[in-house]
Enzyme design. Sequence first.
Site, PDB file in Angstrom:
ATOM      1  N   THR A  71      44.861  39.386  37.848  1.00 27.61           N
ATOM      2  CA  THR A  71      43.599  38.804  38.300  1.00 27.61           C
ATOM      3  C   THR A  71      43.483  38.904  39.811  1.00 27.61           C
ATOM      4  OG1 THR A  71      43.825  37.224  36.479  1.00 27.61           O
ATOM      5  CG2 THR A  71      42.113  36.772  38.104  1.00 27.61           C
TER       6      THR A  71
ATOM      7  N   TYR B  40      56.344  40.788  30.716  1.00 25.07           N
ATOM      8  CA  TYR B  40      54.890  40.819  30.565  1.00 25.07           C
ATOM      9  C   TYR B  40      54.566  41.639  29.331  1.00 25.07           C
ATOM     10  CZ  TYR B  40      50.157  40.672  32.710  1.00 25.07           C
ATOM     11  OH  TYR B  40      48.845  40.433  32.998  1.00 25.07           O
TER      12      TYR B  40
ATOM     13  N   LYS C 104      55.453  36.589  29.366  1.00 26.17           N
ATOM     14  CA  LYS C 104      54.043  36.227  29.370  1.00 26.17           C
ATOM     15  C   LYS C 104      53.359  37.111  28.332  1.00 26.17           C
ATOM     16  CE  LYS C 104      49.752  36.656  31.975  1.00 26.17           C
ATOM     17  NZ  LYS C 104      49.097  37.346  33.118  1.00 26.17           N
TER      18      LYS C 104
ATOM     19  N   ILE D 149      49.942  31.134  32.087  1.00 24.85           N
ATOM     20  CA  ILE D 149      49.529  31.875  33.276  1.00 24.85           C
ATOM     21  C   ILE D 149      48.078  32.234  33.020  1.00 24.85           C
ATOM     22  CG2 ILE D 149      49.767  33.990  34.633  1.00 24.85           C
ATOM     23  CD1 ILE D 149      52.771  33.845  34.187  1.00 24.85           C
TER      24      ILE D 149
END
Length: 295
Positions: free
Chosen positions: A49, A137, A165, A204
């Site tokens: 982001t 991730y 994540k 997150i």
Amino acid sequence: MSTFAFPGLNLAITTPFDASGQVDFGRLEDLIERYLAAGVDGFVFSSGTGMHVYLTPEESRSVIERGARVVAGRAKVIAQTSALLTAEVVARTQGAKDAGADGVMVLPPFFEGPSDDGSIFAFYADVAKAGLPIIGYNVPQAVGVRITPGLLRMLCELPEFCAVKDSSGDLISQVRLIGTGLGVINGADPLVPFSLFAGCSGLIWGGANIAPRTCVAITKAARERRWDDVRSIWRKLEPLMSLLWEGDYVQHVYAAAELTGYGCGVARKPFGSLSSDRIAALQKAIGGLAEQEAL
């Protein structure tokens, strides 16, 4: 979530840009203070982001260093240190450690990289030499590598590998990861209440840039097992979080943050501006959140 190293809401903070497209560090500092006041538990600097892949290595390092300095121990600091070359990931991770980060978030090898479990384990073992906690991730739709329960168990044999994540957006797959009893952080905005109920270790959350107080509230309600409140708060958030996930995620977060008073400038090229129709859709989805955030 109480014994986990990165519990609660870790904000994947936007990287602000000025009118000339340069990183606006003054605005970054202001946003950090406002998000701290809203109650976020941690920050992810140079996140997806935050346009990690569209920052130069020097810009990414500066964002992490400045962010960690401003946070100054008042929240957890996670730095994304992903890169194509393993040596660069290791160097970025060491830099994040030197800057005071509490942990790093690292994509597995991507862009036609190796996808077998042994190679992925070896990659993270190299990163682990820096001695910082690692959050893997799982975003298979973007990088072509899926972290399965079996691979997660293997990775967690590394003392430094603390969690994955999961941004796959697949709740069934995430529940299977959670079922390992290992650290799983939800990274898919539309799954927040379901992931919290399923027992994820933390969040997150990029969409929390837009409505941090409301997002902190739902996280707190889940921690206290006030599930009726979770449902009530989610009804306010769901239209926006679902809209973000439809596509052009980064542009939508930047545009929506402007609408709720957490302006961070315009997403850097190659991203373009949203159409007037999409802005109107964002305004409708935000609804009363802007007024609630201003209280």
